[in-house]
Design an enzyme around this catalytic site. Structure first.
Site, PDB file in Angstrom:
ATOM      1  NE  ARG A 100       2.100  -6.261  10.702  1.00  0.00           N
ATOM      2  CZ  ARG A 100       3.043  -5.966   9.813  1.00  0.00           C
ATOM      3  NH1 ARG A 100       4.190  -6.621   9.829  1.00  0.00           N
ATOM      4  NH2 ARG A 100       2.847  -5.017   8.923  1.00  0.00           N
TER       5      ARG A 100
ATOM      6  NE  ARG B  81      10.008  -6.083   5.750  1.00  0.00           N
ATOM      7  CZ  ARG B  81       8.798  -5.547   5.732  1.00  0.00           C
ATOM      8  NH1 ARG B  81       8.369  -4.906   4.663  1.00  0.00           N
ATOM      9  NH2 ARG B  81       7.989  -5.670   6.774  1.00  0.00           N
TER      10      ARG B  81
ATOM     11  NE  ARG C 204      11.111  -4.385  10.593  1.00  0.00           N
ATOM     12  CZ  ARG C 204      10.339  -3.402  10.111  1.00  0.00           C
ATOM     13  NH1 ARG C 204      10.742  -2.153  10.207  1.00  0.00           N
ATOM     14  NH2 ARG C 204       9.183  -3.672   9.543  1.00  0.00           N
TER      15      ARG C 204
ATOM     16  CE  LYS D 232      -2.467  -0.928   3.641  1.00  0.00           C
ATOM     17  NZ  LYS D 232      -1.865  -2.253   3.932  1.00  0.00           N
TER      18      LYS D 232
ATOM     19  NE  ARG E 246      -5.219   1.483  11.494  1.00  0.00           N
ATOM     20  CZ  ARG E 246      -4.170   1.130  10.758  1.00  0.00           C
ATOM     21  NH1 ARG E 246      -4.007  -0.125  10.432  1.00  0.00           N
ATOM     22  NH2 ARG E 246      -3.314   2.035  10.339  1.00  0.00           N
TER      23      ARG E 246
END
Length: 215
Positions: free
Chosen positions: A172, A127, A161, A13, A88
């Site tokens: 999430r 990542r 991370r 996004k 949201r």
């Protein structure tokens, strides 16, 4: 144009919002930027938000809505805007509708970036960030370093991370499905929803989005 951008974490996004806003000559308004700006400027809303954040609590919708309203009333947003991360949830979507109606405006489209859950996990969990410079980002599958675990740019150690772990990503996603995904049906009922695939090269997704918005 007045556009809302939605999609799960890892859909791209932020990247697409920047390109689309530039192509459409409208400001990109993200929730993260709103919070950072209000907190750094010590606005009343920023101070209220910070008090909740410092206590580890969720910031109430009314504060987020207030920040968004103030931003959308700025001169550069008079001709349109692209909202990223707001609304949201359905409550915020309803508040946005009321806000725009009071101002004699309405949304033109809600762009939904669609991507499968397994792909989201793959994108985020793969990542790796350089410990020396967080701007140096690699991906185990898509942009792997020449030497595993070593930054191509500075030779620093690459690490994952904690919020990029598969378990965290799936948490999430669950939050997204529970809180944010219902706004897709909300806007679909209004005839505003435009869904495109978020798979492929960034430029291809941008082209898809622009074509869809033109229609």
């Amino acid at each position: 144009m007045r556009i809302v951008l939605v999609g799960p974490p890892g859909a791209g996004k932020g990247t697409q919002a920047a390109f689309l806003a530039k192509n459409l000559s409208i400001p990109h308004i993200s929730t993260g930027d709103l919070f950072r700006a209000n907190i750094s400027q010590n606005t009343e809303l920023g101070l209220r938000a910070k008090s909740f954040m410092d206590d580890g609590k969720l910031v109430p919708d009314e504060i987020t809505v207030g920040m968004a309203k103030d931003r959308m009333q700025q001169p550069d947003a008079a001709g349109g805007f692209l909202l990223d991360g707001f609304p949201r949830n359905v409550s915020q979507a309803e508040a946005l509708d009321a806000m725009l109606k009071d101002a004699g405006m309405k949304l033109d489209a809600v762009l939904d970036l669609e991507v499968a859950e397994d792909e989201v996990v793959k994108r985020i969990a793969g990542r790796r960030i350089c410990r020396n410079d967080s701007a140096h980002v690699f991906h185990e599958t898509y942009t792997p370093p020449k030497v595993p675990g070593v930054c191509d740019t500075c030779g620093g150690e690459l690490y994952q991370r904690s919020d990029d772990s598969e378990a965290t990503v799936r948490t999430r996603l669950e939050v997204y499905h529970t809180q944010t995904e219902p706004i897709i049906d909300y806007y679909k009922a209004q005839g505003l929803l435009v869904t495109i695939s978020a798979l492929g090269e960034v430029k291809d997704v941008t082209r898809r989005a622009m074509d869809a918005l033109k229609k």
